[in-house]
Design a protein around this motif. Sequence first.
Motif, PDB file in Angstrom:
ATOM      1  N   LEU A  30      35.813  37.643  39.350  1.00 12.18           N
ATOM      2  CA  LEU A  30      37.137  38.188  39.103  1.00 12.18           C
ATOM      3  C   LEU A  30      37.138  39.526  38.372  1.00 12.18           C
ATOM      4  CD1 LEU A  30      39.142  34.979  38.133  1.00 12.18           C
ATOM      5  CD2 LEU A  30      39.469  36.394  40.170  1.00 12.18           C
ATOM      6  N   ASP A  31      36.199  39.756  37.488  1.00 17.10           N
ATOM      7  CA  ASP A  31      36.213  40.966  36.662  1.00 17.10           C
ATOM      8  C   ASP A  31      36.377  42.259  37.472  1.00 17.10           C
ATOM      9  OD1 ASP A  31      36.250  39.786  34.232  1.00 17.10           O
ATOM     10  OD2 ASP A  31      34.146  40.128  33.736  1.00 17.10           O
ATOM     11  N   PRO A  32      35.677  42.414  38.606  1.00 16.89           N
ATOM     12  CA  PRO A  32      35.819  43.678  39.342  1.00 16.89           C
ATOM     13  C   PRO A  32      37.196  43.860  39.980  1.00 16.89           C
ATOM     14  CG  PRO A  32      33.780  42.532  39.925  1.00 16.89           C
ATOM     15  CD  PRO A  32      34.619  41.558  39.174  1.00 16.89           C
ATOM     16  N   ILE A  33      37.929  42.766  40.222  1.00 17.42           N
ATOM     17  CA  ILE A  33      39.196  42.880  40.960  1.00 17.42           C
ATOM     18  C   ILE A  33      40.411  42.476  40.130  1.00 17.42           C
ATOM     19  CG2 ILE A  33      38.086  42.506  43.192  1.00 17.42           C
ATOM     20  CD1 ILE A  33      39.000  39.602  43.096  1.00 17.42           C
ATOM     21  N   TRP A  34      40.208  42.099  38.859  1.00 13.76           N
ATOM     22  CA  TRP A  34      41.301  41.578  38.014  1.00 13.76           C
ATOM     23  C   TRP A  34      41.961  42.743  37.279  1.00 13.76           C
ATOM     24  CZ3 TRP A  34      42.818  36.909  39.095  1.00 13.76           C
ATOM     25  CH2 TRP A  34      43.566  36.152  38.212  1.00 13.76           C
ATOM     26  N   ASN A  35      42.548  43.697  38.022  1.00 13.73           N
ATOM     27  CA  ASN A  35      43.130  44.885  37.407  1.00 13.73           C
ATOM     28  C   ASN A  35      44.095  45.546  38.381  1.00 13.73           C
ATOM     29  OD1 ASN A  35      41.533  46.787  39.126  1.00 13.73           O
ATOM     30  ND2 ASN A  35      39.825  45.881  37.991  1.00 13.73           N
ATOM     31  N   GLN A  36      44.721  46.629  37.900  1.00 15.33           N
ATOM     32  CA  GLN A  36      45.774  47.288  38.666  1.00 15.33           C
ATOM     33  C   GLN A  36      45.269  47.955  39.941  1.00 15.33           C
ATOM     34  OE1 GLN A  36      44.419  48.407  35.944  1.00 15.33           O
ATOM     35  NE2 GLN A  36      44.541  50.631  35.661  1.00 15.33           N
ATOM     36  N   HIS A  37      43.950  48.199  40.046  1.00 14.30           N
ATOM     37  CA  HIS A  37      43.421  48.844  41.239  1.00 14.30           C
ATOM     38  C   HIS A  37      43.346  47.890  42.426  1.00 14.30           C
ATOM     39  CE1 HIS A  37      42.538  52.278  38.755  1.00 14.30           C
ATOM     40  NE2 HIS A  37      41.781  51.544  37.963  1.00 14.30           N
ATOM     41  N   HIS A  38      43.351  46.596  42.156  1.00 13.02           N
ATOM     42  CA  HIS A  38      43.165  45.614  43.230  1.00 13.02           C
ATOM     43  C   HIS A  38      44.334  44.633  43.373  1.00 13.02           C
ATOM     44  CE1 HIS A  38      38.937  46.745  43.979  1.00 13.02           C
ATOM     45  NE2 HIS A  38      38.894  46.977  42.678  1.00 13.02           N
ATOM     46  N   VAL A  39      45.081  44.401  42.302  1.00 11.82           N
ATOM     47  CA  VAL A  39      46.173  43.433  42.368  1.00 11.82           C
ATOM     48  C   VAL A  39      47.471  44.136  42.765  1.00 11.82           C
ATOM     49  CG1 VAL A  39      47.574  41.781  41.073  1.00 11.82           C
ATOM     50  CG2 VAL A  39      45.104  41.930  40.662  1.00 11.82           C
ATOM     51  N   GLU A  40      48.118  43.622  43.795  1.00  9.73           N
ATOM     52  CA  GLU A  40      49.395  44.202  44.249  1.00  9.73           C
ATOM     53  C   GLU A  40      50.560  43.707  43.411  1.00  9.73           C
ATOM     54  OE1 GLU A  40      52.234  43.741  48.156  1.00  9.73           O
ATOM     55  OE2 GLU A  40      50.117  44.192  48.498  1.00  9.73           O
ATOM     56  N   ARG A  41      50.615  42.392  43.168  1.00 11.89           N
ATOM     57  CA  ARG A  41      51.683  41.838  42.335  1.00 11.89           C
ATOM     58  C   ARG A  41      51.322  40.422  41.926  1.00 11.89           C
ATOM     59  NH1 ARG A  41      54.199  41.559  47.552  1.00 11.89           N
ATOM     60  NH2 ARG A  41      54.732  39.417  48.173  1.00 11.89           N
ATOM     61  N   VAL A  42      52.013  39.954  40.896  1.00 11.52           N
ATOM     62  CA  VAL A  42      51.868  38.580  40.431  1.00 11.52           C
ATOM     63  C   VAL A  42      53.247  37.928  40.489  1.00 11.52           C
ATOM     64  CG1 VAL A  42      51.239  37.093  38.496  1.00 11.52           C
ATOM     65  CG2 VAL A  42      49.948  39.196  38.915  1.00 11.52           C
ATOM     66  N   GLU A  43      53.330  36.754  41.095  1.00 10.96           N
ATOM     67  CA  GLU A  43      54.603  36.044  41.212  1.00 10.96           C
ATOM     68  C   GLU A  43      54.522  34.738  40.431  1.00 10.96           C
ATOM     69  OE1 GLU A  43      55.156  35.338  45.348  1.00 10.96           O
ATOM     70  OE2 GLU A  43      55.099  37.471  45.896  1.00 10.96           O
ATOM     71  N   ILE A  44      55.519  34.475  39.606  1.00 14.69           N
ATOM     72  CA  ILE A  44      55.631  33.204  38.890  1.00 14.69           C
ATOM     73  C   ILE A  44      56.973  32.616  39.278  1.00 14.69           C
ATOM     74  CG2 ILE A  44      55.573  32.067  36.647  1.00 14.69           C
ATOM     75  CD1 ILE A  44      54.160  34.623  35.603  1.00 14.69           C
TER      76      ILE A  44
END
Length: 507
Positions: A30-44
């Motif tokens: 997760l560390d390489p992709i757990w940031n604004q460069h890879h995540v489009e949005r988070v839905e709760i």
Amino acid sequence: MFLFTIFFSKLWFQAIAHILPFRHDNQHSLDPIWNQHHVERVEIVMKETLDSKGIAMFLDSPQWDNVPFILTAGKALDERVGYTRILFKNKAFCLQNESTRKAGFSQCRQRQIIFYVGHGDLNFPAILVSKNLFKPVIDASSWKQVTEFPDVQMFGIPLSDYYIYTPVMQKDAYAVLIPQIFQAKRDSFINTEDLLASWKVWTPLLKEHSKVSPRLYPGGAQNGDILDFTVEGRVVSFSRSDPVQIISESPSLQTASDYKAIASTFRGNTLVSAGTEDLIIKLASHLQQKAQDAVQERGNFHLAVSGGSSPIDLFRRLAMHHYMFPWKRTHFWMVDERCVPFDDPKSNFRSLHDNLLKYFRIPYVNIHPMPVRMNQRLCVEDDRGADLYANEIEMLVNRTSFDFVLLGVGADGHTASLFPNSQALTHEGNLVLFTESPVKPHQRMTLSLSAINKARHVAVLITGKIKHPLVARISKEVKKSEKLPITMVQPSGGELIWFIDHDALFG
């Protein structure tokens, strides 16, 4: 790391409670992709067909710059379901037919991690990871992999495209929650300090929406698309206008004089009118859309802004709500400037800096203040400051046509620093001029009418009851008039839109 405030119902909460352990166990992946460069949005999402409360808001943090965190909940909806979904950006383009590829090897299919609370189509708590992301590490003593899939899809994707894990033993939320209370497991609950701190978020949010009328909807499947919404920058808005019309129960007490019609045009151009706050929201969204279009088509967005008090609310709106604006691709130019040092409270550039520019990391070379101070003196024609600014425009702005020019209007009808009956109104060959104002500070530098009228888009912003007599006067002036310089603004090949609030339009 995510911090969630969870409202427990009889839904299982095991999937949500496993978010942090999942993050820890899969840190390597997760560390390489757990940031604004890879995540489009988070839905709760917490949807209920029965009683619940709901709100939607946009969140971000330094690690998640420009990533919307969308929290939604609602009652009388079409289904009862809850989940937290992390959707990853997808920059891949696959030329071959997707149906011929295995899910784990296709980078073009949607990539996401879902912590599924329960109910809905799946009807059991689960953790789902797209096979084209990675195979997660899961505690086998508590979670088991699902190998037989029900005939349903999750966000339009077959369950076979996910690694799916479900608890070995499903537990009701209360079966876990009550023992934790007796065992005084503080980490499972929000402490008083954090609860009070949360009001720093909720109080301004509630205050901002205190005057917003709630949207009415029939409930269940009949809702259709009435409740669909979009997230633009930091603004959450419904996708379609409110279809509900409210009619007074006492029409006999109303007369035609109680109503005022809003025309769709003003002086032959588009008119946008609303309450002051809503008008600023509309203008900010319009400006962002034009900026995004310009960047997509030409690579940069050249924006010229006026001084005075009119644009300050717009600057603040952009600073607080429009993080998705292409700031690093925007060049800021001044429509006019008072001949004062940049640190003077009367400086138009200082107003732009203090209310907007200081909040974003805009490249220094993209900021173009007017050179009113040269050789340790202010606005001396021999220093050729106006020519210097005109040369800069010719060098950087394609065909000297600004993408967007924002104008205000003074009580005497002047715009930029082009004042009634000024000789500057007749200078057609110059892009930038020195002018004289009837009020202090008298010396000004301004874009000429020809420079303004070359723009692709021009917006004129007028607000406040004090401007109503002026608006009425402008509307009656059919032709261009040097007595009202604003009437001489008419882009030769571009678009002019008047943004006038209700107070200025109706008095």
